[in-house]
Design a protein around this motif. Structure first.
Motif, mmCIF file in Angstrom:
data_model
loop_
_atom_site.group_PDB
_atom_site.id
_atom_site.type_symbol
_atom_site.label_atom_id
_atom_site.label_comp_id
_atom_site.label_asym_id
_atom_site.label_seq_id
_atom_site.Cartn_x
_atom_site.Cartn_y
_atom_site.Cartn_z
ATOM 1 N N ILE A 182 0.838 -1.350 -0.071
ATOM 2 C CA ILE A 182 0.198 0.003 -0.085
ATOM 3 C C ILE A 182 0.882 1.174 -0.074
ATOM 4 C CG2 ILE A 182 -1.506 1.318 1.457
ATOM 5 C CD1 ILE A 182 -3.072 -1.235 2.395
ATOM 6 N N VAL A 183 1.813 1.309 0.956
ATOM 7 C CA VAL A 183 2.756 2.379 0.954
ATOM 8 C C VAL A 183 3.527 2.598 -0.277
ATOM 9 C CG1 VAL A 183 4.981 3.457 1.928
ATOM 10 C CG2 VAL A 183 3.122 2.350 3.463
ATOM 11 N N THR A 184 4.062 1.572 -0.929
ATOM 12 C CA THR A 184 4.652 1.658 -2.279
ATOM 13 C C THR A 184 3.891 2.351 -3.395
ATOM 14 O OG1 THR A 184 6.112 -0.115 -1.676
ATOM 15 C CG2 THR A 184 6.054 0.433 -3.859
ATOM 16 N N GLU A 185 2.564 1.761 -3.294
ATOM 17 C CA GLU A 185 1.685 2.096 -4.600
ATOM 18 C C GLU A 185 1.098 3.653 -4.426
ATOM 19 O OE1 GLU A 185 0.244 -2.254 -6.013
ATOM 20 O OE2 GLU A 185 -1.099 -1.174 -4.999
ATOM 21 N N ILE A 186 0.939 4.204 -3.333
ATOM 22 C CA ILE A 186 0.198 5.518 -3.272
ATOM 23 C C ILE A 186 1.402 6.651 -3.128
ATOM 24 C CG2 ILE A 186 -1.567 4.712 -1.981
ATOM 25 C CD1 ILE A 186 -0.364 6.092 0.661
ATOM 26 N N VAL A 187 2.668 6.364 -3.367
ATOM 27 C CA VAL A 187 3.639 7.641 -3.497
ATOM 28 C C VAL A 187 4.322 7.532 -5.018
ATOM 29 C CG1 VAL A 187 4.144 7.403 -1.275
ATOM 30 C CG2 VAL A 187 5.476 5.900 -2.723
ATOM 31 N N GLY A 188 4.814 8.588 -5.304
ATOM 32 C CA GLY A 188 5.456 8.670 -6.687
ATOM 33 C C GLY A 188 6.942 7.908 -6.685
ATOM 34 N N ASP A 201 9.813 8.856 -7.124
ATOM 35 C CA ASP A 201 10.842 9.623 -6.668
ATOM 36 C C ASP A 201 10.853 9.286 -5.155
ATOM 37 O OD1 ASP A 201 12.042 10.279 -8.942
ATOM 38 O OD2 ASP A 201 10.956 12.056 -9.038
ATOM 39 N N GLN A 202 9.695 8.706 -4.559
ATOM 40 C CA GLN A 202 9.417 8.711 -3.244
ATOM 41 C C GLN A 202 9.519 7.047 -2.542
ATOM 42 O OE1 GLN A 202 9.503 11.528 -1.540
ATOM 43 N NE2 GLN A 202 9.572 12.671 -3.332
ATOM 44 N N ARG A 203 9.893 6.094 -3.619
ATOM 45 C CA ARG A 203 9.684 4.938 -3.009
ATOM 46 C C ARG A 203 10.575 4.549 -2.294
ATOM 47 N NH1 ARG A 203 8.219 4.142 -8.585
ATOM 48 N NH2 ARG A 203 10.165 2.737 -8.845
ATOM 49 N N ILE A 204 11.502 5.238 -1.779
ATOM 50 C CA ILE A 204 12.251 5.009 -0.705
ATOM 51 C C ILE A 204 11.858 4.795 0.679
ATOM 52 C CG2 ILE A 204 14.569 5.466 -1.644
ATOM 53 C CD1 ILE A 204 14.542 8.246 -0.171
ATOM 54 N N VAL A 205 10.538 5.289 0.729
ATOM 55 C CA VAL A 205 9.849 5.036 1.969
ATOM 56 C C VAL A 205 9.759 3.690 2.125
ATOM 57 C CG1 VAL A 205 8.354 7.236 1.645
ATOM 58 C CG2 VAL A 205 7.403 5.047 0.555
ATOM 59 N N GLY A 206 9.671 2.520 1.160
ATOM 60 C CA GLY A 206 9.811 1.224 1.429
ATOM 61 C C GLY A 206 10.923 1.083 2.200
ATOM 62 N N ILE A 207 11.908 1.714 2.186
ATOM 63 C CA ILE A 207 13.239 1.379 3.115
ATOM 64 C C ILE A 207 12.831 2.135 4.547
ATOM 65 C CG2 ILE A 207 15.641 1.962 3.377
ATOM 66 C CD1 ILE A 207 15.054 0.011 1.071
ATOM 67 N N VAL A 208 12.382 3.248 4.581
ATOM 68 C CA VAL A 208 12.079 3.873 5.825
ATOM 69 C C VAL A 208 11.077 3.112 6.710
ATOM 70 C CG1 VAL A 208 11.266 5.938 6.920
ATOM 71 C CG2 VAL A 208 12.402 6.145 4.713
ATOM 72 N N ILE A 209 10.183 2.328 6.087
ATOM 73 C CA ILE A 209 9.276 1.679 6.805
ATOM 74 C C ILE A 209 10.045 0.445 7.640
ATOM 75 C CG2 ILE A 209 8.721 -0.020 5.039
ATOM 76 C CD1 ILE A 209 5.761 0.488 5.865
ATOM 77 N N GLN A 210 10.908 0.101 7.048
ATOM 78 C CA GLN A 210 11.683 -1.022 7.663
ATOM 79 C C GLN A 210 12.663 -0.507 8.850
ATOM 80 O OE1 GLN A 210 13.045 -4.286 4.887
ATOM 81 N NE2 GLN A 210 12.890 -2.544 3.442
ATOM 82 N N ILE A 211 12.688 0.887 9.053
ATOM 83 C CA ILE A 211 13.444 1.290 10.019
ATOM 84 C C ILE A 211 12.322 0.970 11.288
ATOM 85 C CG2 ILE A 211 14.059 3.564 11.346
ATOM 86 C CD1 ILE A 211 14.850 4.451 8.580
ATOM 87 N N PHE A 212 11.250 0.920 11.153
ATOM 88 C CA PHE A 212 10.246 0.386 12.316
ATOM 89 C C PHE A 212 10.437 -0.810 12.604
ATOM 90 C CE2 PHE A 212 8.735 4.592 10.899
ATOM 91 C CZ PHE A 212 8.187 5.134 12.228
#
Length: 549
Positions: free
Chosen positions: A224-230, A232-243
């Motif tokens: 879900i997180v990967t599919e709702i961002v552009g 250039d912002q898909r590194i949020v997939g890495i940030v989510i793993q910080i949690f």
């Protein structure tokens, strides 16, 4: 007519709306990692224990013995008579009755020396000084039954594997958010039943189910997180793993503060019920809605995203360009039918297997190398934070492929060196082992991101689920490989880890680079990676596609 990525850019690729959804779903990483690594504390060694002689409980009560006095009468003579026995897995083959002396119970057996008394293996009736501290003492997972602790972790990973197939398929067919919510409910309910299991069989059944639903929460929130961002912002997939890492760091604190395994099990399970409130806070993935021919709902969500981001979508955005690829129920053959999809799938499956096997092996190894388990586990989790930082610093500068390969190779070399370093230079051994943990953590986090970027929308959740199922297979094998090989030589598992990691590092270099490109919508898009972006390093141009509303 605009494409979905064009509409997303107009509505905001990572605005206030996406940040809110991102933060909410990140909490899943904390609960999932606690479940993932909980066996280290749920199954910790129970401290001192011994095998009780039949009738000893009654005599102990009659004579007013303390547990220490009973242990001395039971174990000390056994140790004096047979120096190799510590009374944990065998006992004197005798039965105490009312005629036994309270001061010298063994004098009842006449002139027999302690060494001449027969011995027998212990199958039940163990006494633990901390009887409810772990599942080991709760279900007698000691001596000949010690392998059943390995089984409990393997069963959890088997649940992960089952969830990857069943819930991954369901999320592609019925929607991301509905499967996420049902999975959260399942984790919470099964976690409560696990905590109050009357026997080990019930424990295993519901630990399996908790693993299945747990995998559903983690992989679905990630998609879900990967599919709702552009793009250039898909590194949020890495940030989510910080949690995920934060969950690893929090876990020893919970285990230290909660003295019983049941309390710890509840502490890591009950928070999943809070995620049910996301029904009102997190929308369905608009990308998924488009692939299921629900364009009006997707457009409505996009208008809502734009509104929360302080943007405005033009009135002419009444249709969104989507793939003309026929939507059908996905299968494994869809992932290997074409050359590039086949190569990606096979390499990613091996990468998932290797990452999980080595990562879980290194985590569980902390429980058998000595030291303070709580502090060592916390430090090992803290080491993972620099891994995410290194990825964030490199992944948008030099791409995904090179850090992916190097991190695996570094992990492999570090494991090999650690295996042959002498114990008397423990600081160097610990430092190199930490480097290996850092490397495999980077590899584990990158494979999540790359996997989502290499599959089209219609197959993305199924593709991630299928490939990550090899992660779960690695998790099933890890406890048996670690503990059984460690019995032969403590460092032997590290040799196996090093070989697997280096081979993986070489293989992932054959994957296409995905830095800076839009998520593929069709299998044709994936096939174009190789020719338009792979070795030449140039971005491809998206093909015009049909639309519907």
């Amino acid at each position: 007519m605009p494409s979905f990525d064009e509409v997303l850019k107009e509505a905001g690729e990572f605005g206030r709306f996406q940040k809110r959804v991102f933060f909410l779903l990140c909490q899943t990483g904390i609960t999932f990692s606690s479940l993932f690594a909980s066996v280290v504390f749920l199954g910790k060694a129970p401290g001192s224990y011994w095998c009780r002689i039949p009738g000893a409980a009654e005599i102990s009560e009659q004579c007013g013995w303390t547990l220490e006095e009973e242990q001395n009468f039971t174990v000390l003579p056994l140790h004096l008579g047979n120096g190799s026995s510590n009374g944990e897995c065998e006992r004197l083959d005798i039965v105490w009755d009312a005629s036994v002396s309270c001061t010298s119970p063994l004098t009842h057996y006449g002139n027999h020396s302690t060494g001449s008394l027969p011995l027998t293996a212990c199958h039940d009736n163990w006494v633990y000084k901390q009887p409810h501290s772990s599942i080991v003492s709760e279900y007698n997972l000691v001596c000949s039954s010690a392998w059943m602790l390995d089984l409990s972790q393997a069963i959890l990973n088997l649940g992960f594997l089952t969830g990857a197939f069943t819930l991954g398929y369901a999320a592609d067919r019925y929607g991301r958010i509905i499967i996420y919510l049902l999975s959260c409910l399942g984790v919470g309910i099964c976690g409560i039943i696990v905590a109050f299991s009357p026997n080990f069989t019930v424990f295993l059944i519901f630990r399996f189910l908790q693993g299945m639903f747990g995998k559903g929460t983690w992989m679905t929130c990630y998609v879900i997180v990967t599919e709702i961002v552009g793009s250039d912002q898909r590194i949020v997939g890495i940030v989510i793993q910080i949690f995920f890492t934060l969950g690893i760091m929090i876990l020893p604190g919970i285990a230290y503060l909660v003295p019983t395994w049941q309390g710890m099990q509840l502490a890591i399970s009950l928070p999943n019920f809070l995620f049910l409130f996301y029904y009102w806070l997190v929308p369905e993935s608009p990308r998924w809605l488009l692939t299921r021919k629900k364009g009006e709902k997707a457009l409505k969500i996009m208008h809502n995203i734009a509104k929360h981001n302080g943007k405005y979508l033009s009135p002419h955005y009444s249709e969104i360009t989507i793939s003309n690829e026929e939507v059908s129920n996905p299968s494994f053959f869809d992932l290997v039918r074409t050359p590039q999809m086949r190569r990606n799938t096979l390499i990613l499956m091996y990468a998932w297997f290797t990452s999980a096997l080595i990562y879980q092996g290194l985590v569980m190894r902390l429980g058998i190398v000595g030291g303070n388990l709580y502090i060592d586990f916390f430090i090992s989790g803290a080491v993972e934070l620099p891994a995410a930082l290194l990825i964030l610093l490199t992944i948008d500068r030099i791409g995904r492929r090179l850090p992916f390969g190097i991190s695996n190779i570094v992990a492999g070399i570090a494991c090999l060196i650690t295996a042959f370093l002498p114990e008397d230079i423990s600081w160097l051994k610990t430092t190199v082992a930490t480097l290996g943990r850092l490397g495999i953590t980077m590899a584990f986090e990158i494979v999540y991101l790359v996997n989502t970027e290499l599959y089209p929308t219609t197959l993305r959740n199924f593709g991630v689920s299928l490939c990550s199922s090899l992660c779960d297979l690695g998790g099933i094998i890890a406890p048996f490989l670690l503990f059984r090989l460690a019995d032969v030589w403590l460092e032997l598992p590290l040799i196996i880890f090093s070989i697997l990691a280096v081979v993986c590092g070489i293989l992932v270099l054959f994957l296409p680079e995905t830095k800076g490109i839009s998520l593929p919508e069709t299998v044709e898009d994936v096939e174009q990676f190789s020719s338009h972006f792979g070795k030449c390093g140039k971005k491809r141009k998206r093909q015009d596609t049909n639309s519907y509303i």
